[in-house]
Design a protein around this motif. Structure first.
Motif, short mmCIF file in Angstrom:
data_model
loop_
_atom_site.label_atom_id
_atom_site.label_comp_id
_atom_site.label_asym_id
_atom_site.label_seq_id
_atom_site.Cartn_x
_atom_site.Cartn_y
_atom_site.Cartn_z
N UNK A 1 4.42 18.00 12.91
CA UNK A 1 2.89 18.04 12.32
C UNK A 1 2.26 16.83 12.62
N UNK A 2 2.73 15.54 12.37
CA UNK A 2 2.11 14.32 12.24
C UNK A 2 1.67 14.26 13.89
N UNK A 3 2.66 14.40 14.76
CA UNK A 3 2.54 14.12 16.08
C UNK A 3 1.26 15.10 16.88
N UNK B 1 -5.46 9.14 13.36
CA UNK B 1 -4.33 8.84 12.48
C UNK B 1 -4.45 9.10 10.99
N UNK B 2 -5.66 9.12 10.59
CA UNK B 2 -6.20 9.53 9.09
C UNK B 2 -5.95 11.20 9.01
N UNK C 1 1.27 14.58 5.12
CA UNK C 1 1.27 14.91 3.72
C UNK C 1 1.23 16.29 3.26
N UNK C 2 0.27 17.07 3.74
CA UNK C 2 -0.01 18.29 3.27
C UNK C 2 1.35 19.30 3.56
N UNK C 3 2.01 18.64 4.67
CA UNK C 3 3.40 19.62 5.08
C UNK C 3 4.36 19.20 4.04
#
Length: 167
Positions: free
Chosen positions: A76-78, A87-88, A95-97
């Motif tokens: 999810x981040x990637x 990046x934010x 964080x949400x995931x």
């Protein structure tokens, strides 16, 4: 496992018809036997690891769910970073995931849901990676790998594998 044979749908309780109308006609049937079993096989492999207590088998069976959740957060981040370049935003997505109550609940027990979500998130990340790099061979192989994982998960994930034809 202890009975030494494969379950038979008509003979074993709970393996046959799940819904019978008042006249005795078969209305429906549900079994996990027709579903891909890779997530369950992986959980069983964790159970087979040596333990030092009776409750450790239970905890070890749930370990893959925690690993799938961690991979969902990473993919999810990637994906968010690839889509937005921020990046934010990617950190907020991760964080949400990681803190999503339903996702943490589903990943706390043995099932195919979190495995399929992990594979689907990885597949979507591989799409964006392929689009960004002009679909090199390694991007196509990576997408194929994730399609294979999606197809080994929950059948509801088959839709996302089919979307790859459009991508």
């Amino acid at each position: 496992v202890d009975h030494g044979r494969i379950p038979e749908f008509e003979r074993d309780p709970g393996m046959g018809v799940s819904v019978i109308d008042p006249e005795g006609a078969r209305v429906g049937n549900f079994s996990y036997a027709a579903a891909p079993q890779l997530p369950y096989v992986i959980s069983a492999a964790f159970i087979a690891l040596p333990t030092d207590g009776e409750w450790m088998d239970y905890r070890q069976a749930r370990t893959p769910g925690a690993l799938w959740l961690a991979l969902i957060v990473v993919f999810g981040f990637l994906l968010a970073h690839r889509v937005t370049g921020s990046t934010l935003v990617a950190g907020g997505t991760a964080t949400m995931l990681a803190a999503w109550p339903q996702l943490t609940f589903v990943s706390a027990y043995v099932n195919t849901d979190t495995f399929t979500l992990m594979a689907s998130t990885g597949l979507m990340w591989s799409w964006w990676r392929g689009w960004g790099s002009g679909w090199r061979i390694r991007d196509a192989v990576l997408s194929g790998f994730f399609i294979g994982l999606v197809l080994q998960g929950k059948p509801t994930g088959y839709v996302i594998a089919g979307l790859t034809l459009i991508v």
